[in-house]
Write an enzyme that holds these catalytic residues in place. Sequence first.
Site, PDB file in Angstrom:
ATOM      1  N   ASN A   1       0.836  -1.193   0.000  1.00 45.63           N
ATOM      2  CA  ASN A   1       0.000   0.000   0.000  1.00 45.63           C
ATOM      3  C   ASN A   1       0.875   1.248   0.000  1.00 45.63           C
ATOM      4  OD1 ASN A   1      -2.689  -1.081   0.083  1.00 45.63           O
ATOM      5  ND2 ASN A   1      -2.212  -1.815   2.139  1.00 45.63           N
ATOM      6  N   ASN A   2       2.188   1.049  -0.039  1.00 52.19           N
ATOM      7  CA  ASN A   2       3.133   2.152  -0.010  1.00 52.19           C
ATOM      8  C   ASN A   2       3.331   2.671  -1.437  1.00 52.19           C
ATOM      9  OD1 ASN A   2       5.543   3.694  -0.048  1.00 52.19           O
ATOM     10  ND2 ASN A   2       6.287   2.658   1.785  1.00 52.19           N
TER      11      ASN A   2
ATOM     12  N   LYS B   1       6.974   3.172  -2.627  1.00 48.92           N
ATOM     13  CA  LYS B   1       7.610   1.920  -3.062  1.00 48.92           C
ATOM     14  C   LYS B   1       7.136   1.526  -4.454  1.00 48.92           C
ATOM     15  CE  LYS B   1       8.084  -0.967   1.034  1.00 48.92           C
ATOM     16  NZ  LYS B   1       7.720  -2.286   1.563  1.00 48.92           N
TER      17      LYS B   1
ATOM     18  N   ASP C   1       9.861  -7.096   1.970  1.00 46.12           N
ATOM     19  CA  ASP C   1      10.015  -6.516   3.292  1.00 46.12           C
ATOM     20  C   ASP C   1      11.442  -6.025   3.361  1.00 46.12           C
ATOM     21  OD1 ASP C   1       9.078  -5.614   5.727  1.00 46.12           O
ATOM     22  OD2 ASP C   1       9.556  -7.464   6.790  1.00 46.12           O
ATOM     23  N   THR C   2      11.597  -4.887   3.991  1.00 43.93           N
ATOM     24  CA  THR C   2      12.905  -4.245   4.061  1.00 43.93           C
ATOM     25  C   THR C   2      13.217  -3.904   5.502  1.00 43.93           C
ATOM     26  OG1 THR C   2      12.745  -3.323   1.846  1.00 43.93           O
ATOM     27  CG2 THR C   2      14.233  -2.201   3.361  1.00 43.93           C
TER      28      THR C   2
ATOM     29  N   PHE D   1      12.109   8.149   1.391  1.00 43.64           N
ATOM     30  CA  PHE D   1      11.177   7.904   2.479  1.00 43.64           C
ATOM     31  C   PHE D   1      11.854   7.036   3.523  1.00 43.64           C
ATOM     32  CE2 PHE D   1      10.601   4.736  -0.775  1.00 43.64           C
ATOM     33  CZ  PHE D   1      10.442   3.527  -0.094  1.00 43.64           C
TER      34      PHE D   1
ATOM     35  N   TYR E   1      14.050   5.747   6.331  1.00 39.46           N
ATOM     36  CA  TYR E   1      15.314   6.147   6.945  1.00 39.46           C
ATOM     37  C   TYR E   1      16.275   6.828   5.953  1.00 39.46           C
ATOM     38  CZ  TYR E   1      13.916   3.144  10.844  1.00 39.46           C
ATOM     39  OH  TYR E   1      13.254   2.577  11.907  1.00 39.46           O
TER      40      TYR E   1
ATOM     41  N   ARG F   1      16.456  -2.346  -2.566  1.00 41.87           N
ATOM     42  CA  ARG F   1      15.257  -2.752  -3.283  1.00 41.87           C
ATOM     43  C   ARG F   1      15.567  -2.877  -4.768  1.00 41.87           C
ATOM     44  NH1 ARG F   1      12.256   0.648  -1.280  1.00 41.87           N
ATOM     45  NH2 ARG F   1      11.562  -0.632   0.433  1.00 41.87           N
TER      46      ARG F   1
END
Length: 192
Positions: A10-11, A14, A70-71, A149, A151, A178
């Site tokens: 939902n980001n 990303k 997932d990061t 976005f 960090y 990513r």
Amino acid sequence: MEHQLVFATNNLNKLEEVQIKVGNSFKLLSLKEIGCFEDIAETGLTLEENATIKSTYVYKNYNISCFADDTGLEIFALNNEPGVYSARYSGDRDPIKNMDLVLEKLKGIENRSARFRTVISLIIGNKEHLFEGIVNGTIRKEKSGAAGFGYDPIFEPEGYDITFAEMNIADKNKISHRGRAMEKLITFLKGG
């Protein structure tokens, strides 16, 4: 032929970042575009588990090929924290609070080595494939930059003297965790 895949996120930051990386090879569909409005709980203890939970949920409930990621930011002086809890490190999903907590915990610590790690779970043809991307760097003592976005304003990738938040999205995608995981995914999808 353009391939369609669901990116279980939902980001929108990303989704945009990954769509740029993928280019015209694949049309990425968001969860919203397939009518998935559930909040898929990330209850795993590892990045791999969380990515798998999300991709499996979409594949089983919507019967469509899907990938999820997932990061985590892993800071060596903090025993690889925040890691799997990166998005909610401060107790909620507030990136400013999360960064502030990291900076507070690192006060007086010289070794600021860290890495971003992304794991992608792809489910296609009822089979799961995992891809990992890593970028090493250091945590700055203060925030710098307005792009990106999470960090990004405190993470300086190895070999650079600017943070991810000071890079344009195309440059960040060339070296990011990513981006590296996505390269492996794209190579796989193209039959490489």
